[in-house]
Write a protein that holds these residues in place. Structure first.
Motif, PDB file in Angstrom:
ATOM      1  N   ASP A  98       0.822  -1.200   0.000  1.00  0.00           N
ATOM      2  CA  ASP A  98       0.000   0.000   0.000  1.00  0.00           C
ATOM      3  C   ASP A  98       0.867   1.265   0.000  1.00  0.00           C
ATOM      4  O   ASP A  98       0.520   2.255  -0.653  1.00  0.00           O
ATOM      5  CB  ASP A  98      -0.956   0.012   1.191  1.00  0.00           C
ATOM      6  CG  ASP A  98      -2.137  -0.918   0.987  1.00  0.00           C
ATOM      7  OD1 ASP A  98      -2.417  -1.295  -0.170  1.00  0.00           O
ATOM      8  OD2 ASP A  98      -2.786  -1.274   1.996  1.00  0.00           O
ATOM      9  N   GLN A  99       2.001   1.231   0.698  1.00  0.00           N
ATOM     10  CA  GLN A  99       2.896   2.385   0.686  1.00  0.00           C
ATOM     11  C   GLN A  99       3.479   2.611  -0.707  1.00  0.00           C
ATOM     12  O   GLN A  99       3.564   3.749  -1.174  1.00  0.00           O
ATOM     13  CB  GLN A  99       4.018   2.208   1.714  1.00  0.00           C
ATOM     14  CG  GLN A  99       3.557   2.343   3.145  1.00  0.00           C
ATOM     15  CD  GLN A  99       4.646   2.013   4.150  1.00  0.00           C
ATOM     16  OE1 GLN A  99       5.688   1.459   3.820  1.00  0.00           O
ATOM     17  NE2 GLN A  99       4.392   2.349   5.410  1.00  0.00           N
ATOM     18  N   ARG A 100       3.877   1.513  -1.371  1.00  0.00           N
ATOM     19  CA  ARG A 100       4.400   1.638  -2.744  1.00  0.00           C
ATOM     20  C   ARG A 100       3.327   2.176  -3.680  1.00  0.00           C
ATOM     21  O   ARG A 100       3.587   3.060  -4.504  1.00  0.00           O
ATOM     22  CB  ARG A 100       4.897   0.281  -3.254  1.00  0.00           C
ATOM     23  CG  ARG A 100       6.278  -0.098  -2.831  1.00  0.00           C
ATOM     24  CD  ARG A 100       6.811  -1.298  -3.613  1.00  0.00           C
ATOM     25  NE  ARG A 100       5.881  -2.398  -3.749  1.00  0.00           N
ATOM     26  CZ  ARG A 100       5.682  -3.364  -2.842  1.00  0.00           C
ATOM     27  NH1 ARG A 100       6.357  -3.338  -1.712  1.00  0.00           N
ATOM     28  NH2 ARG A 100       4.822  -4.335  -3.068  1.00  0.00           N
TER      29      ARG A 100
ATOM     30  N   ASP B 145       3.311   5.595  -5.881  1.00  0.00           N
ATOM     31  CA  ASP B 145       3.112   5.580  -7.332  1.00  0.00           C
ATOM     32  C   ASP B 145       1.929   6.460  -7.741  1.00  0.00           C
ATOM     33  O   ASP B 145       2.006   7.187  -8.734  1.00  0.00           O
ATOM     34  CB  ASP B 145       2.886   4.153  -7.826  1.00  0.00           C
ATOM     35  CG  ASP B 145       4.131   3.277  -7.708  1.00  0.00           C
ATOM     36  OD1 ASP B 145       5.227   3.828  -7.468  1.00  0.00           O
ATOM     37  OD2 ASP B 145       3.985   2.045  -7.838  1.00  0.00           O
ATOM     38  N   ILE B 146       0.851   6.395  -6.986  1.00  0.00           N
ATOM     39  CA  ILE B 146      -0.325   7.214  -7.284  1.00  0.00           C
ATOM     40  C   ILE B 146       0.033   8.691  -7.188  1.00  0.00           C
ATOM     41  O   ILE B 146      -0.313   9.490  -8.064  1.00  0.00           O
ATOM     42  CB  ILE B 146      -1.490   6.857  -6.329  1.00  0.00           C
ATOM     43  CG1 ILE B 146      -2.022   5.460  -6.656  1.00  0.00           C
ATOM     44  CG2 ILE B 146      -2.598   7.908  -6.402  1.00  0.00           C
ATOM     45  CD1 ILE B 146      -2.949   4.879  -5.603  1.00  0.00           C
TER      46      ILE B 146
ATOM     47  N   ASP C 190      -7.448   0.580  -7.448  1.00  0.00           N
ATOM     48  CA  ASP C 190      -8.153  -0.696  -7.283  1.00  0.00           C
ATOM     49  C   ASP C 190      -7.353  -1.668  -6.427  1.00  0.00           C
ATOM     50  O   ASP C 190      -7.930  -2.516  -5.749  1.00  0.00           O
ATOM     51  CB  ASP C 190      -8.433  -1.345  -8.639  1.00  0.00           C
ATOM     52  CG  ASP C 190      -9.578  -0.694  -9.372  1.00  0.00           C
ATOM     53  OD1 ASP C 190     -10.289   0.138  -8.769  1.00  0.00           O
ATOM     54  OD2 ASP C 190      -9.765  -1.011 -10.568  1.00  0.00           O
ATOM     55  N   ASN C 191      -6.036  -1.546  -6.470  1.00  0.00           N
ATOM     56  CA  ASN C 191      -5.168  -2.454  -5.712  1.00  0.00           C
ATOM     57  C   ASN C 191      -4.757  -1.887  -4.359  1.00  0.00           C
ATOM     58  O   ASN C 191      -4.163  -2.599  -3.559  1.00  0.00           O
ATOM     59  CB  ASN C 191      -3.924  -2.795  -6.532  1.00  0.00           C
ATOM     60  CG  ASN C 191      -4.263  -3.638  -7.726  1.00  0.00           C
ATOM     61  OD1 ASN C 191      -4.683  -4.775  -7.573  1.00  0.00           O
ATOM     62  ND2 ASN C 191      -4.126  -3.085  -8.924  1.00  0.00           N
TER      63      ASN C 191
ATOM     64  N   VAL D  62     -13.827  10.051 -10.666  1.00  0.00           N
ATOM     65  CA  VAL D  62     -13.577  10.537 -12.018  1.00  0.00           C
ATOM     66  C   VAL D  62     -12.595   9.631 -12.754  1.00  0.00           C
ATOM     67  O   VAL D  62     -12.708   9.429 -13.966  1.00  0.00           O
ATOM     68  CB  VAL D  62     -13.083  12.005 -12.001  1.00  0.00           C
ATOM     69  CG1 VAL D  62     -11.693  12.136 -11.393  1.00  0.00           C
ATOM     70  CG2 VAL D  62     -13.123  12.590 -13.401  1.00  0.00           C
ATOM     71  N   PHE D  63     -11.660   9.021 -12.041  1.00  0.00           N
ATOM     72  CA  PHE D  63     -10.710   8.113 -12.686  1.00  0.00           C
ATOM     73  C   PHE D  63     -11.422   6.870 -13.214  1.00  0.00           C
ATOM     74  O   PHE D  63     -11.101   6.375 -14.288  1.00  0.00           O
ATOM     75  CB  PHE D  63      -9.588   7.732 -11.721  1.00  0.00           C
ATOM     76  CG  PHE D  63      -8.805   8.919 -11.241  1.00  0.00           C
ATOM     77  CD1 PHE D  63      -8.048   9.675 -12.120  1.00  0.00           C
ATOM     78  CD2 PHE D  63      -8.843   9.305  -9.916  1.00  0.00           C
ATOM     79  CE1 PHE D  63      -7.322  10.780 -11.690  1.00  0.00           C
ATOM     80  CE2 PHE D  63      -8.140  10.401  -9.467  1.00  0.00           C
ATOM     81  CZ  PHE D  63      -7.384  11.146 -10.357  1.00  0.00           C
TER      82      PHE D  63
END
Length: 145
Positions: free
Chosen positions: A44-46, A50-51, A77-78, A91-92
């Motif tokens: 989740d941190q990675r 990235d997001i 989603d992940n 919106v995404f």
């Protein structure tokens, strides 16, 4: 010593042995749960990093809106970590769903020029329709989840 004494002692040894084995197995389960939780947190941190990176790239016009929306949607989603409640990430998904039918990679290259132009007009329309909302969502995501 009577036979009953030996049977009781054997039963007690078996019960203690089974209890020790059950404790050993429970410890393994607990350790695996702890490791799984740690790995989930690291994932989740990675993903959050990235997001944020993609959002900052989009905010600085270094990544196309459509592509950035698709990438962020898949990453979200992940991602199973905490999110700020005021984030507008719907919106995404809207952009993702509206572009799901558009071919990618080699399939895009294999399209005729007219078909590519048709899809490009559709993407341009999506950018006009959702551009302001995406820009706001990207600004929010640039500050973290």
């Amino acid at each position: 010593m009577s036979m009953g004494y030996w049977l009781a002692l054997a039963g007690l040894v078996i019960v203690v042995a089974l209890a020790v084995y059950a404790g050993y197995l429970w410890r393994q389960v607990w350790q695996r749960q702890q490791q799984r939780a740690r790995l989930d947190q690291e994932r989740d941190q990675r993903l959050a990093t990235d997001i944020r990176f993609i959002a900052e790239s989009m905010a600085n016009d270094q990544a196309p809106m459509i592509e950035g929306c698709i990438r962020i949607k898949v990453l979200l989603d992940n991602y199973h970590g905490p999110r700020r409640p005021e984030l507008d990430v719907e919106v995404f998904e809207l952009v993702y769903d509206a572009t799901a039918h558009i071919p990618t990679h080699q399939a895009w290259k294999d399209l005729s020029r007219a078909e590519r132009q048709l899809h490009q007009r559709h993407m341009d329309h999506l950018e006009q329709q959702y551009g302001a909302r995406v820009a706001l969502a990207v600004k929010q995501l640039s500050q973290g989840l």
